[in-house]
Design an enzyme around this catalytic site. Sequence first.
Site, mmCIF file in Angstrom:
data_model
loop_
_atom_site.group_PDB
_atom_site.id
_atom_site.type_symbol
_atom_site.label_atom_id
_atom_site.label_comp_id
_atom_site.label_asym_id
_atom_site.label_seq_id
_atom_site.Cartn_x
_atom_site.Cartn_y
_atom_site.Cartn_z
ATOM 1 N N SER A 158 0.850 -1.297 -0.072
ATOM 2 C CA SER A 158 0.010 -0.026 -0.223
ATOM 3 C C SER A 158 1.116 1.184 -0.087
ATOM 4 O O SER A 158 1.502 1.379 -0.894
ATOM 5 C CB SER A 158 -1.104 0.332 1.392
ATOM 6 O OG SER A 158 -2.151 1.024 1.056
ATOM 7 N N ASP A 187 -9.191 -4.031 -5.747
ATOM 8 C CA ASP A 187 -8.805 -3.599 -4.367
ATOM 9 C C ASP A 187 -8.693 -1.902 -5.493
ATOM 10 O O ASP A 187 -9.283 -1.910 -6.238
ATOM 11 C CB ASP A 187 -7.361 -3.703 -4.756
ATOM 12 C CG ASP A 187 -6.779 -2.372 -3.841
ATOM 13 O OD1 ASP A 187 -7.346 -1.893 -3.269
ATOM 14 O OD2 ASP A 187 -6.001 -2.582 -4.088
ATOM 15 N N HIS A 225 -7.699 -5.324 0.242
ATOM 16 C CA HIS A 225 -6.574 -4.309 0.209
ATOM 17 C C HIS A 225 -6.362 -4.770 1.258
ATOM 18 O O HIS A 225 -7.058 -4.424 2.592
ATOM 19 C CB HIS A 225 -7.285 -2.814 -0.182
ATOM 20 C CG HIS A 225 -6.085 -1.877 0.008
ATOM 21 N ND1 HIS A 225 -4.971 -1.691 -1.063
ATOM 22 C CD2 HIS A 225 -5.548 -1.209 1.362
ATOM 23 C CE1 HIS A 225 -3.777 -0.566 -0.532
ATOM 24 N NE2 HIS A 225 -4.282 -0.659 0.868
#
Length: 763
Positions: free
Chosen positions: A424, A692, A722
């Site tokens: 991320s 995602d 995610h």
Amino acid sequence: MDLRTMTQSLVTLAEDNMAFFSSQGPGETARRLSNVFAGVREQALGLEPALGSLLSVAHLFDLDPETPANGYRSLVHTARCCLAHLLHKSRYVASNRRSIFFRTSHNLAELEAYLAALTQLRALAYYAQRLLATNRPGGLFFEGDEGLTADFLREYVTLHKGCFYGRCLGFQFTPSIRPFLQTISIGLVSFGEHYKRNESGLGVTASSLFTSGRFAIDPELRGAEFERITQNLDVHFWKAFWNITEIEVLSSLANMASATVRVSRLISLPPEAFEMPLTSDPKLTVTISPPLAHTGPGPVLIRLISYDLREGQDSEELNSMVKSEGPRILELRPRPQQTSRSRSLVVXFHGGGFVAQTSKSHEPYLKSWAQELGAPIISIDYSLAPEAPFPRALEECFFAYCWAVKHCALLGSTGERICLAGDSAGGNLCFTVALRAAAYGVRVPDGIMAAYPATMLQSAASPSRLLSLMDPLLPLSVLSKCVSAYAGAETEEHPNSDEKALGMMGLVRRDTSLLLRDLRLGASSWLNSFLEFSGQKSQKTSAPTVESMRRSVSEAALAQPEGPVGTDSLKILTLKDLNLKSSSETSETPEMSLSVETLGPSTPSDVNFFLRPEDAREEAEAKEGLSAKDGSSRVSNAFPEGFHPRRTSQGATQMPLYSSPIVKNPFMSPLLAPDNMLKTLPPVHIVACALDPMLDDSXMFARRLRALGQPVTLRVVEDLPHGFLSLASLCRETRQAAELCVERIRLILTPPAAAAAAAPPPL
């Protein structure tokens, strides 16, 4: 079953059920069931052509035929999941509607929830069509700060989202992960109800346990409160909630289930400049200065994790930098023998939206990596926004990376192979640290493994971003708050500014007394809320329930006290400097605290998002078809005549469109970096999630690298949310996805000669 067959089957069943319940008399339940099946029929017939048009051109946005992944495909897949669930439920109703055991109320509530979800998915499909008709050929992101992006943000805050967080929560994900998502959502709304009502973080968590029962048994109540929280509460709430895993009790439980390692130490790197050799001429050096942005020079914390105790990891020089994390535990096991230094080193950057979590949160899966890879890992505890916005985190990560390269012997590695890994926000830092290393002329890593990275922080509509309307872990409003905080748009606030004066023992005494108080209040609140909930249920009215719940939430959670004036002069100067030097009109790279003359242009003048000529013609034909169907391709035409998506009942909220030039900086949004900068990156391996909201970040970044001839791979895991790395031990699917990340890292750490020898012979 293909889309058209599924739609026809659903329409047939809906018509049959509609006719049956219409003939059951004037009862309210029968009327509602008849209406819901009429709605299912209408929405399914309207949705099928829109999905078909998206699916017909989705292949044009794939990286290659072996990697069918982009936001258009994900949106179609999500809609198919909703249609499939309604088809299954319609068959069940048709088979059991005459049975005396048929649970009318339960099935009605579930059908109404999924009808609402289907209606909102139809709205998203129309938005995706508008993106397809408006974007440049081959582009997944809408270019420009206004236009369709601003229009979507205005629509987003008015669209109803609670249906996706109640009975339909996580319907698009693998079934094995849905109970966990439900637990997270219940914990979130319970935590939000007590946020800022108590001063003790542990007390908030304890009180939330007592009030979570009513949210567990009433999905509609949970969905309404989830929608309110995600739209109204600020970044400090999300920071507090995501940091729950930092509580010692929870982190200890997580570590008990993780691999046992010999070394897990927190090390404080002194803020002292050092020299690094240039790769072009090792006789020349460049000075690596300590981080300076916003708060001035300061130490950088890193966590060293190693499965075995290796040479150098117990040296006096390293021990002098070890930072205590609490009382030392008596080690009863015999002292392990030191093993030789590993040839490899992994430098990890944790995720958390740039605003939350630390290396401690990600330690469980990093321990497993250290065991499987046989290499030491350092995880960087970079400073978090909004207290330390861009470029502080980048400066600290780059400083720590350079220090690790120079002092790899102390970390138990020879440094022959170095891999950057992150998830991320950490994936974003992997790319930007590598870009900065290349700009400085120092050694770049041998490869990058980025899991579901954020490469585009500028506000830009894309097909996968539309999924944020229903994503329980990454709603668009939360994503926007995190990006704004990292960009310096969120004001820094310190509601507990008196904590420093209390001292450590004072804090312990205060938190202990507050926890006891919170437990008493929490138990009383639980009994009252349960009795109130039971009374409301007996009246069979849902609107008063939602309204009383809304009143029970502390209004103080929606207002923040203003921070002290005049305490952030250095931070303000840094932001002004970045804004002045990040203008999109200039061709110079914005200098950061550590300025480099040769970073290249900040405006990606040579960025190429265009398709090959033959693909561009195919997409142009699809756009013409969309324009002919809609009558016009103008952005102002939101939905076809007669279709009205459901609107939120939470009241008007604001989601400002943050368009500072800072977010266009290539060191913040690497997708916007010019070609000459991207060509300096090492081999890149991206592991993304098909569902995602940031999938398009991965797909477009991989396509840009592939177009430049850069080595890049993109692997997309199905049906996972995610942040799956933090859920690696939860189920079989998350374990397999985490193993895929380890496989990519192992590929980077394997020397090219050994990798070529291990490769299978060509057929």
